[in-house]
Design an enzyme around this catalytic site. Sequence first.
Site, PDB file in Angstrom:
ATOM      1  N   ASP A 144      -6.975   5.875   7.062  1.00 52.64           N
ATOM      2  CA  ASP A 144      -7.063   4.779   5.704  1.00 52.64           C
ATOM      3  C   ASP A 144      -8.041   3.552   6.944  1.00 52.64           C
ATOM      4  OD1 ASP A 144      -6.030   2.310   5.224  1.00 52.64           O
ATOM      5  OD2 ASP A 144      -4.010   2.409   5.088  1.00 52.64           O
ATOM      6  N   GLY A 145      -9.067   2.548   5.863  1.00 50.36           N
ATOM      7  CA  GLY A 145      -9.591   1.751   6.386  1.00 50.36           C
ATOM      8  C   GLY A 145     -11.168   1.982   6.415  1.00 50.36           C
ATOM      9  N   GLY A 146     -11.722   1.192   5.635  1.00 53.00           N
ATOM     10  CA  GLY A 146     -12.921   1.353   5.613  1.00 53.00           C
ATOM     11  C   GLY A 146     -13.527   3.057   5.343  1.00 53.00           C
TER      12      GLY A 146
ATOM     13  N   ASP B  57       0.177  -0.703   0.109  1.00 53.56           N
ATOM     14  CA  ASP B  57       0.359  -1.682   1.473  1.00 53.56           C
ATOM     15  C   ASP B  57       1.506  -2.876   1.503  1.00 53.56           C
ATOM     16  OD1 ASP B  57      -1.922  -0.665   2.837  1.00 53.56           O
ATOM     17  OD2 ASP B  57      -2.927  -1.661   0.946  1.00 53.56           O
TER      18      ASP B  57
ATOM     19  N   GLY C 289      -4.151  -5.104   8.447  1.00 51.53           N
ATOM     20  CA  GLY C 289      -3.785  -6.289   7.789  1.00 51.53           C
ATOM     21  C   GLY C 289      -4.748  -6.337   6.761  1.00 51.53           C
ATOM     22  N   PHE C 290      -6.066  -5.903   6.330  1.00 52.99           N
ATOM     23  CA  PHE C 290      -6.744  -6.619   5.123  1.00 52.99           C
ATOM     24  C   PHE C 290      -7.680  -4.967   5.238  1.00 52.99           C
ATOM     25  CE2 PHE C 290      -6.099 -10.241   8.620  1.00 52.99           C
ATOM     26  CZ  PHE C 290      -5.625 -11.453   7.485  1.00 52.99           C
TER      27      PHE C 290
ATOM     28  N   SER D  42      -6.294   2.267  -2.466  1.00 51.34           N
ATOM     29  CA  SER D  42      -4.894   1.267  -2.306  1.00 51.34           C
ATOM     30  C   SER D  42      -5.040   0.163  -2.604  1.00 51.34           C
ATOM     31  CB  SER D  42      -5.407   0.793  -0.785  1.00 51.34           C
ATOM     32  OG  SER D  42      -5.544  -0.598  -0.583  1.00 51.34           O
TER      33      SER D  42
ATOM     34  N   GLY E 185      -9.501   1.790  -0.467  1.00 51.13           N
ATOM     35  CA  GLY E 185      -9.208   0.230  -1.068  1.00 51.13           C
ATOM     36  C   GLY E 185     -10.104  -0.743  -2.231  1.00 51.13           C
ATOM     37  N   SER E 186     -11.028  -1.397  -1.058  1.00 48.97           N
ATOM     38  CA  SER E 186     -12.071  -1.728  -1.400  1.00 48.97           C
ATOM     39  C   SER E 186     -13.587  -1.019  -2.531  1.00 48.97           C
ATOM     40  CB  SER E 186     -13.229  -3.043  -0.741  1.00 48.97           C
ATOM     41  OG  SER E 186     -13.341  -2.109   0.481  1.00 48.97           O
TER      42      SER E 186
ATOM     43  N   MET F 130       3.045  -5.829   3.732  1.00 47.04           N
ATOM     44  CA  MET F 130       2.791  -6.474   4.134  1.00 47.04           C
ATOM     45  C   MET F 130       3.544  -7.673   4.720  1.00 47.04           C
ATOM     46  SD  MET F 130      -1.572  -6.686   4.910  1.00 47.04           S
ATOM     47  CE  MET F 130      -2.461  -5.106   4.310  1.00 47.04           C
TER      48      MET F 130
ATOM     49  N   HIS G  19      -1.528   3.968  -3.011  1.00 53.48           N
ATOM     50  CA  HIS G  19      -1.097   3.570  -1.627  1.00 53.48           C
ATOM     51  C   HIS G  19      -0.582   2.284  -1.566  1.00 53.48           C
ATOM     52  CE1 HIS G  19      -1.784   3.671   2.774  1.00 53.48           C
ATOM     53  NE2 HIS G  19      -2.617   2.510   2.583  1.00 53.48           N
TER      54      HIS G  19
ATOM     55  N   GLY H 167     -11.215  -3.676   3.310  1.00 48.58           N
ATOM     56  CA  GLY H 167     -12.955  -4.764   3.061  1.00 48.58           C
ATOM     57  C   GLY H 167     -13.767  -4.361   4.778  1.00 48.58           C
TER      58      GLY H 167
ATOM     59  N   MET I 196       3.695  -2.017   6.877  1.00 48.70           N
ATOM     60  CA  MET I 196       2.935  -3.025   8.285  1.00 48.70           C
ATOM     61  C   MET I 196       4.043  -3.954   8.116  1.00 48.70           C
ATOM     62  SD  MET I 196      -0.824  -2.100   6.833  1.00 48.70           S
ATOM     63  CE  MET I 196      -0.367  -2.281   5.434  1.00 48.70           C
TER      64      MET I 196
ATOM     65  N   HIS J 289       3.008   2.194   2.438  1.00 50.13           N
ATOM     66  CA  HIS J 289       2.246   2.128   4.284  1.00 50.13           C
ATOM     67  C   HIS J 289       2.820   0.556   4.321  1.00 50.13           C
ATOM     68  CE1 HIS J 289      -1.253   1.525   6.805  1.00 50.13           C
ATOM     69  NE2 HIS J 289       0.217   1.331   7.306  1.00 50.13           N
TER      70      HIS J 289
ATOM     71  N   MET K  48      -4.592   4.674  11.758  1.00 46.84           N
ATOM     72  CA  MET K  48      -5.798   4.310  11.024  1.00 46.84           C
ATOM     73  C   MET K  48      -7.013   4.168  11.654  1.00 46.84           C
ATOM     74  SD  MET K  48      -3.236   2.265   9.120  1.00 46.84           S
ATOM     75  CE  MET K  48      -4.988   0.652   8.627  1.00 46.84           C
TER      76      MET K  48
END
Length: 220
Positions: free
Chosen positions: A174-176, A36, A143-144, A10, A196-197, A38, A34, A146, A69, A67, A138
Site C-alpha cells: 500500500d502506497g505509490g 482508509d 497518512g496520505f 483505495s 489509490g491515486s 484515519m 480498500h 499520492g 490507521m 485499513h 506499507m
Amino acid sequence: MGNEVRITPSILNADFSNLVGEIDRISAVSDLVHLDVMDDKFVPNFTFTFEAAADLITKSALPVDAHLMVEDGDMAGPQFAEFGCASVTVHAEATSNIAQTLKSIRKIGSRSGLALKPGSEIEAYSEFIDDVDMFLIMTVEPGFGGQSFMSEMVPKIQRTKKLIGSRPIWLQVDGGISEKTIEIAASAGADTFVAGSAVFKADDPAEMVRKLRSMAASIS
Ligand code: DX5
Ligand code: ZN
C-alpha cells in the site's frame, strides 16, 4: 507459479461526496475496496468517523478491506469486523494485544490483517503468523495518498514472502502502487495491491484496475 492477484483500490483520492458511486465505477473489476480509516492521531489526517465508515460499508457494492490507521487497534479492529468488513487490518504499532485482536476479528467473521509502517520490521511480528490472514507492508508513510513508492521496502516484502512460505496468507502492499511500480512489488512477492491515486486519477479507473492486474499477473 500463477499465484492469485488481488487489486484493492483505495478510495482515499476518490470523490468523497459520492463514495458509493465511486465504488460502483470499479466494482466489476476489483476484488475488494480498500477503506482508509484515519483518526488524526495515529496519522496526521482524518477520513471517516466510525459511523460514516459503517454506513459506507453497508452500502458498498464491493466487500470492504478496512485499513485502520487509528490509535486503538484493539478497540477498532473488532468493531470494524462487526460492521461487516470482509477484511480488517490493524497497525502493529497501534495495537497492544495483537494476537487477541486478530483472533477477535476472525471470530467475528472477517479476515485479519496486520499492517507495518516503513520503520517496523516484519521479524518483530513473526510470532503472530498463525493469527494473520494478510500482512500489509506499507510502501509509504501512512497518512496520505499520492506519495512515491519507497523502493527500500522491497527487501521487507521479500522477507515477508519468505516468512509466509506456503501458508495461505495474502501479502498486501500500500502506497505509490502504479503502472510504474506494481511489477517491482509483485516481483518481491506481493499478491494484493492497494492503488489509490493511480486508479482514481486515471481517465478510466476500471481500465486502470484491469491494467494493473494484468501487469501483476504477468509476474507471479
Ligand atoms: C496511505 C493509505 C493508502 C493510500 C494509497 O496512508 O493507506 O491506502 O490511499 O494511495 P496511493 O495509491 O495514491 O499511494
Ligand atoms: Zn491504506
